[in-house]
Scaffold this motif. Structure first.
Motif, mmCIF file in Angstrom:
data_model
loop_
_atom_site.group_PDB
_atom_site.id
_atom_site.type_symbol
_atom_site.label_atom_id
_atom_site.label_comp_id
_atom_site.label_asym_id
_atom_site.label_seq_id
_atom_site.Cartn_x
_atom_site.Cartn_y
_atom_site.Cartn_z
ATOM 1 N N ILE A 20 0.865 -1.167 0.000
ATOM 2 C CA ILE A 20 0.000 0.000 0.000
ATOM 3 C C ILE A 20 0.903 1.218 0.000
ATOM 4 C CG2 ILE A 20 -1.664 1.352 1.336
ATOM 5 C CD1 ILE A 20 -2.655 -1.307 2.531
ATOM 6 N N THR A 21 0.637 2.172 -0.898
ATOM 7 C CA THR A 21 1.349 3.442 -0.887
ATOM 8 C C THR A 21 0.592 4.359 0.065
ATOM 9 O OG1 THR A 21 2.119 3.157 -3.150
ATOM 10 C CG2 THR A 21 2.142 5.391 -2.279
ATOM 11 N N CYS A 22 1.251 4.740 1.148
ATOM 12 C CA CYS A 22 0.628 5.571 2.187
ATOM 13 C C CYS A 22 0.488 7.012 1.713
ATOM 14 C CB CYS A 22 1.471 5.574 3.455
ATOM 15 S SG CYS A 22 1.749 3.955 4.154
ATOM 16 N N ASP A 23 -0.576 7.673 2.144
ATOM 17 C CA ASP A 23 -0.749 9.091 1.829
ATOM 18 C C ASP A 23 0.371 9.936 2.429
ATOM 19 O OD1 ASP A 23 -3.002 8.551 0.381
ATOM 20 O OD2 ASP A 23 -4.410 9.197 1.920
ATOM 21 N N LEU A 24 0.958 9.471 3.528
ATOM 22 C CA LEU A 24 2.046 10.209 4.176
ATOM 23 C C LEU A 24 3.399 9.946 3.520
ATOM 24 C CD1 LEU A 24 1.016 9.668 7.903
ATOM 25 C CD2 LEU A 24 0.605 11.667 6.458
ATOM 26 N N GLY A 25 3.420 9.046 2.526
ATOM 27 C CA GLY A 25 4.649 8.725 1.819
ATOM 28 C C GLY A 25 5.170 7.349 2.172
ATOM 29 N N GLY A 26 5.766 6.689 1.226
ATOM 30 C CA GLY A 26 6.330 5.361 1.436
ATOM 31 C C GLY A 26 5.319 4.249 1.220
ATOM 32 N N ASP A 27 5.822 3.045 1.170
ATOM 33 C CA ASP A 27 5.004 1.855 0.976
ATOM 34 C C ASP A 27 5.016 1.011 2.230
ATOM 35 O OD1 ASP A 27 4.424 2.501 -1.659
ATOM 36 O OD2 ASP A 27 6.142 1.406 -2.450
ATOM 37 N N ILE A 28 3.920 0.318 2.467
ATOM 38 C CA ILE A 28 3.819 -0.575 3.609
ATOM 39 C C ILE A 28 3.254 -1.910 3.134
ATOM 40 C CG2 ILE A 28 1.560 0.332 4.284
ATOM 41 C CD1 ILE A 28 2.455 -0.200 7.217
ATOM 42 N N ARG A 29 3.794 -2.980 3.650
ATOM 43 C CA ARG A 29 3.404 -4.345 3.277
ATOM 44 C C ARG A 29 2.094 -4.714 3.966
ATOM 45 N NH1 ARG A 29 3.896 -9.305 5.451
ATOM 46 N NH2 ARG A 29 4.359 -11.016 4.077
ATOM 47 N N PHE A 30 1.307 -5.574 3.310
ATOM 48 C CA PHE A 30 0.107 -6.115 3.933
ATOM 49 C C PHE A 30 -0.114 -7.553 3.493
ATOM 50 C CE2 PHE A 30 -1.639 -4.786 -0.123
ATOM 51 C CZ PHE A 30 -2.640 -5.710 -0.396
ATOM 52 N N GLU A 31 -0.903 -8.273 4.274
ATOM 53 C CA GLU A 31 -1.313 -9.633 3.942
ATOM 54 C C GLU A 31 -2.817 -9.618 3.712
ATOM 55 O OE1 GLU A 31 -0.042 -12.109 7.171
ATOM 56 O OE2 GLU A 31 2.078 -11.751 6.767
ATOM 57 N N LYS A 55 5.116 -7.136 15.182
ATOM 58 C CA LYS A 55 5.926 -8.243 14.665
ATOM 59 C C LYS A 55 7.282 -7.681 14.257
ATOM 60 C CE LYS A 55 1.999 -10.946 13.165
ATOM 61 N NZ LYS A 55 1.368 -11.653 12.079
ATOM 62 N N SER A 56 8.095 -8.468 13.614
ATOM 63 C CA SER A 56 9.442 -8.022 13.258
ATOM 64 C C SER A 56 9.467 -6.921 12.200
ATOM 65 C CB SER A 56 10.275 -9.211 12.780
ATOM 66 O OG SER A 56 9.692 -9.780 11.634
ATOM 67 N N LYS A 57 8.398 -6.815 11.386
ATOM 68 C CA LYS A 57 8.353 -5.798 10.338
ATOM 69 C C LYS A 57 7.071 -4.986 10.445
ATOM 70 C CE LYS A 57 11.010 -8.415 6.970
ATOM 71 N NZ LYS A 57 11.036 -8.984 5.638
ATOM 72 N N LEU A 58 7.156 -3.723 10.065
ATOM 73 C CA LEU A 58 5.988 -2.855 10.019
ATOM 74 C C LEU A 58 5.060 -3.337 8.911
ATOM 75 C CD1 LEU A 58 4.768 -0.213 11.154
ATOM 76 C CD2 LEU A 58 5.949 0.972 9.298
ATOM 77 N N GLN A 59 3.763 -3.453 9.207
ATOM 78 C CA GLN A 59 2.814 -3.867 8.182
ATOM 79 C C GLN A 59 1.451 -3.235 8.431
ATOM 80 O OE1 GLN A 59 2.277 -8.085 8.136
ATOM 81 N NE2 GLN A 59 1.857 -8.232 10.297
ATOM 82 N N ALA A 60 0.620 -3.221 7.390
ATOM 83 C CA ALA A 60 -0.737 -2.685 7.481
ATOM 84 C C ALA A 60 -1.662 -3.792 7.964
ATOM 85 C CB ALA A 60 -1.183 -2.176 6.125
#
Length: 66
Positions: A20-31, A55-60
């Protein structure tokens, strides 16, 4: 955890993950398991979600279509 908005950039149906491309900038992973309801993730869809770093990684998580 605060709510964010963004647009689904990509989704891989084989491994059921995407970005997901965040409105605040950058991408975040999701399942796919994190999506509320029965919507299939599609590129370009506007979503609201929560960022989870427990968890170990930032995710949506707790993703819903808007």
């Amino acid at each position: 955890m605060t709510s964010q908005t963004g647009i689904i950039r990509s989704f891989n149906p084989k491994d059921k993950t995407g970005l997901i491309t965040c409105d605040l900038g950058g991408d975040i992973r999701f399942e796919a398991i994190s999506i509320r309801g029965k919507h299939a993730p599609e590129s370009g869809s506007l979503v609201e979600f929560t960022m989870d770093d427990s968890k170990s990684k930032l995710q949506a998580v707790d993703i819903r279509f808007i």
